[in-house]
Write an enzyme that holds these catalytic residues in place. Sequence first.
Site, PDB file in Angstrom:
ATOM      1  N   LYS A 278       5.932 -16.556 -89.696  1.00 23.62           N
ATOM      2  CA  LYS A 278       7.191 -17.283 -89.797  1.00 23.62           C
ATOM      3  C   LYS A 278       7.612 -17.422 -91.258  1.00 23.62           C
ATOM      4  O   LYS A 278       6.774 -17.356 -92.160  1.00 23.62           O
ATOM      5  CB  LYS A 278       7.027 -18.697 -89.218  1.00 23.62           C
ATOM      6  N   ASP A 348       4.331 -14.208 -82.611  1.00 19.72           N
ATOM      7  CA  ASP A 348       4.973 -15.524 -82.685  1.00 19.72           C
ATOM      8  C   ASP A 348       5.511 -15.958 -81.327  1.00 19.72           C
ATOM      9  O   ASP A 348       5.994 -17.072 -81.183  1.00 19.72           O
ATOM     10  CB  ASP A 348       6.090 -15.509 -83.730  1.00 19.72           C
ATOM     11  N   GLU A 350       3.721 -16.757 -78.827  1.00 18.31           N
ATOM     12  CA  GLU A 350       2.344 -17.036 -78.403  1.00 18.31           C
ATOM     13  C   GLU A 350       2.250 -18.095 -77.310  1.00 18.31           C
ATOM     14  O   GLU A 350       1.276 -18.142 -76.559  1.00 18.31           O
ATOM     15  CB  GLU A 350       1.496 -17.463 -79.612  1.00 18.31           C
ATOM     16  N   ARG A 352       3.861 -18.524 -74.515  1.00 17.21           N
ATOM     17  CA  ARG A 352       3.816 -17.956 -73.168  1.00 17.21           C
ATOM     18  C   ARG A 352       2.482 -17.264 -72.891  1.00 17.21           C
ATOM     19  O   ARG A 352       2.059 -17.158 -71.738  1.00 17.21           O
ATOM     20  CB  ARG A 352       4.994 -16.989 -72.970  1.00 17.21           C
TER      21      ARG A 352
END
Length: 496
Positions: A278, A348, A350, A352
């Site tokens: 990020k 990113d 992650e 789910r």
Amino acid sequence: MELVVKSVSPETLKTATLVVGIGEDRKLGSVAQQLDELSGGAISAVLKRGDLAGKVGQSLLLHGVAKLKAERVLLVGTGKDGELGDRSFRKIISGVLSTLKGLGGSDAALALDEVVVKGRDSYGKTRLLAETLVDGGYVFDRYKSQKAEPRALKKITLLTIKAAEAQVQRGVTHAQAIAKGMAFTRDLGNLPPNVCHPTFLGEQAKALGKEFKGLKVEVLDEKKIKELGMGSFYAVGQGSDQPPRLIVMQYNGGKKSEKPFALVGKGITFDTGGISLKPGAGMDEMKYDMGGAASVFGTLRAVLELKLPINLVCILACAENMPSGGASRPGDIVTTMSGQTVEILNTDAEGRLVLCDALTYAERFKPQAVIDIATLTGACIVALGAHTSGLLGNNDELIEQLLSAGRQADDRAWQLPLFDEYQEQLDSPFADIANIGGPKAGTITAACFLSRFTKNLNWAHLDIAGTAWTSGGKDKGATGRPVPLLTQYLLDRAKA
């Protein structure tokens, strides 16, 4: 703060501050009229001078009003008859609390029973009022060397008529349990990520199990997670020195024959994005990526406090998503507990990946309904902002129950579509499913991913990315949402 319900005449109550409502255009209700007559017109005289018009948000403090046992009288504007909604009512109560905090008295009495809030009976209005009061006293200062000054205000009495006393007391009881759950959720969210990691959350679950004897707690370590075949869940935490944990908490307050309800929480205690790193700005707020798990903790605490006659299973998928030589990579393919394979195109995405295995695990409890709660997508913030949680699912009755609970609790959600057309965005040439669906409809495609793992369940998904915390500035912090919504849903099921 102690909340007490009494059905006594306001003028007879000895208190530091008596709070009374004044309608717009200086309209006096029956309580204000009674106090005005008793005091020889002290209230109407002040209003005639134009010091208070009765509009929402206005207030005026009177000292030493004759023939009243209260040391002060706080007049608060309640607006036009029939026009006061939930939001305005909360603003009034927040304003009252702010004023009371600044006074020296240790107690206060609220004579606001006759204030009408649209769509609210005595119970519903009291719930809003009491939750606002208790939650308004929340402070998180455990890491400050200079703690907040202890407040003088210790007790607030809610005045009501005898006929409504039981409903008002019920509203206070429910509100206090919900507010306590919200405080627990807020504390967990506000803790720094070097303290609040998956192992710590497991310890919190065990502590809750010791506090409430009817709670069964199991914390599964990384070895067990691998043995269960949770390749998707494990992949998220494999780049961190902090090992993942699957936390399972079971409360059996209902009949043995009754199937449980299940809450599944995303517990990413810090989310760097992994290899798909990020941007640095605002990354500190990724400690709130365990907001789903925190809200399940808070809801469970409220249920335990109220001893609701239901069976409830809470499953928390907790991991830290970090970049390292051992982290999963874009392009990796993992096998989920369900046997379906996933191509990880973006590390990113992650949440789910941990939730899909937790949802499969939930099947073993044969639940009546499963709700997963997750700070899942930035797209939900784009769609709904910070006021409303996103709601999707595969069962219309469950969706409507949650929407109704959100309206009752003033913790609203909004349904987004889960049409088959969106599923195509998750197609992968190498695996059964990709973990992202491109830039369009990100909240929906995330739910589409989860729907692949809930075909045997009555399932709903709450995306709380916009509602779990307030971002930036001096007010930054966890909100405690959606504990009110979830608790209301369970109250409705328990008919409590």
